[in-house]
Write a protein that holds these residues in place. Structure first.
Motif, PDB file in Angstrom:
ATOM      1  N   GLU B  57       0.816  -1.214   0.000  1.00 12.78           N
ATOM      2  CA  GLU B  57       0.000   0.000   0.000  1.00 12.78           C
ATOM      3  C   GLU B  57       0.848   1.262   0.000  1.00 12.78           C
ATOM      4  O   GLU B  57       0.377   2.329  -0.403  1.00 12.78           O
ATOM      5  N   PRO B  61       2.314   5.802  -6.324  1.00 15.27           N
ATOM      6  CA  PRO B  61       1.634   5.597  -7.610  1.00 15.27           C
ATOM      7  C   PRO B  61       2.575   5.924  -8.773  1.00 15.27           C
ATOM      8  O   PRO B  61       3.347   6.883  -8.702  1.00 15.27           O
ATOM      9  N   SER B  62       2.503   5.132  -9.808  1.00 19.49           N
ATOM     10  CA  SER B  62       3.406   5.280 -10.944  1.00 19.49           C
ATOM     11  C   SER B  62       2.631   4.915 -12.200  1.00 19.49           C
ATOM     12  O   SER B  62       1.586   4.269 -12.125  1.00 19.49           O
ATOM     13  N   ASN B  82      -4.621  -1.572  -6.666  1.00 16.71           N
ATOM     14  CA  ASN B  82      -5.747  -0.805  -7.201  1.00 16.71           C
ATOM     15  C   ASN B  82      -6.062  -1.311  -8.611  1.00 16.71           C
ATOM     16  O   ASN B  82      -5.170  -1.375  -9.465  1.00 16.71           O
ATOM     17  N   GLN B  85      -4.668   0.435 -11.582  1.00 13.94           N
ATOM     18  CA  GLN B  85      -3.212   0.557 -11.743  1.00 13.94           C
ATOM     19  C   GLN B  85      -2.745  -0.273 -12.956  1.00 13.94           C
ATOM     20  O   GLN B  85      -3.068  -1.450 -13.076  1.00 13.94           O
TER      21      GLN B  85
END
Lengths: 254, 254
Positions: B57, B61-62, B82, B85
């Protein structure tokens, strides 16, 4: 007694004769080439700028005759030569005691695979030396030393063991590459895709023990993948896959 | 829709994560590393000068998460992320349809063997690309193109076939090398003697088809040597020797 080999004649014109002939050229006097195969014998003599003997009897006398013929032919060749002629042969799998008795008979076995299309740096190639008497063995050692810094005295038994190991890492590896190539071909996939992997596999083994270098489904005990992959193969390749995977799993079991 | 992958986070810290991470470093923004194995995860994050996420978690984010975990773990990892993602995984043997459905899910499979102790020139390594949609597949292609000039679109089936062939030329070759090494060891002979031969065997295969490169007793049909060599081996290696020799002889029969 031969202590210093200054001149040789070459019998045979296969891959070993070709590579040793070229390697010795300029380092020792090469008098002549004789080969049962007249065409390739003539070619090799031409390459080396030496006399091409049409018959064994026409060979120019030399300190040694370097006999680079197939295993089955060595005895036959030796029996046709003057019994006083010093002889070196190049086979890994033929023991000294299996051949006709001669005062100066010896072995120079290069542990390498040769093909005419590839030049090979002999300097790192191990040459295994044996002779019917110590001075002659030493003379062969000195001759091999002109080509390589890995020259080792080894008896016929050691040489046979080394030749067997060579068959495994060369012939068997080659055949597995062949089966993989055929498999990819049957799926219309390029064999070239495997080349960097084959290259790296061999490089890794230069610095790591094969046991430590091992990866893949068999060493991980991933029976799901093993079963799936076996189902993708023809019966013959499947059998080889199964036997090798089983052997990998067995040896890597903690 | 992802058209240009500018940032990645890496999940996993094994050989593939390590090599791809190092290779992408400087070419694309690497945000973070997460690994179930905290020690090697931390090591890799340190090597790449990036954030080490203690938990999934915590991953930054990427544009994509590059999932370099073992085949069995891919589904588990994907399910924890997610669903929006974008994800790339690196396995040869896991099909896209076998994984949880995601809008942007893709594969970047490098056909090579990696170990942390060896640096590898990726430029010649084939990368096989697949994606759940065409723009994403193209984006993965472009990402791989930063590392290699051998980038190829391939579906899951092709990739599985390539992976199987890779297992053969790498794992099986390795194991045969291992058996040869163990055999020499049992005879108190140095494993190093085989290294120039192993090296040349792999080099020859870069320019010749394995079929044409083949030599040795099995291809010659020299059953005398084959029998003698089999008698020198332990039962397990003997079985492998017999099966491979038989297969060589069969395929080379005129």
């Amino acid at each position: 007694m031969i202590r210093d080999i200054k001149s040789i004649s070459i019998i045979g014109s296969g891959n070993v004769a070709f590579h040793l002939g070229k390697a010795f050229s300029g380092l020792v006097k090469i008098n002549a080439v004789y080969s049962r195969n007249k065409i390739s014998g003539h070619q090799l003599a031409n390459e080396l700028f030496v006399f091409h003997a049409e018959n064994l009897e026409d060979l120019i006398p030399s300190d040694v005759f370097l006999v680079c013929v197939s295993d089955d032919e060595i005895t036959n060749v030796i029996e046709q030569l003057n019994p006083d002629q010093a002889i070196i042969y190049t086979s890994g799998s033929v023991g000294l005691s299996e051949l006709p008795k001669r005062v100066n008979l010896g072995v120079l076995y290069p542990l390498q695979t040769f093909s005419k299309s590839r030049s090979i740096d002999l300097f790192e190639v191990p040459f295994f030396i044996e002779g019917t008497n110590e001075p002659f063995a030493q003379a062969i050692f000195d001759l091999a030393w002109k080509l390589s810094r890995k020259v080792i005295f080894a008896n016929s038994n050691d040489r046979k063991n080394l030749h067997l190991a060579a068959v495994m890492v060369n012939n068997f590896t080659n055949h597995i590459d062949y089966l993989a190539q055929q498999f990819l071909k049957s799926k219309s996939l390029e064999w070239d895709f495997l080349k960097p992997l084959i290259s790296e596999t061999a490089k890794k083994i230069q610095i790591e023990l094969p046991f430590d270098a091992q990866t893949g489904p068999a060493v991980r005990g991933d029976s799901k993948i093993i079963e799936k992959q076996m189902a993708m193969l023809d019966p013959e390749t499947k059998e080889i896959y199964a036997l090798l995977s089983e052997s990998i799993a067995k040896h890597h079991k903690k």
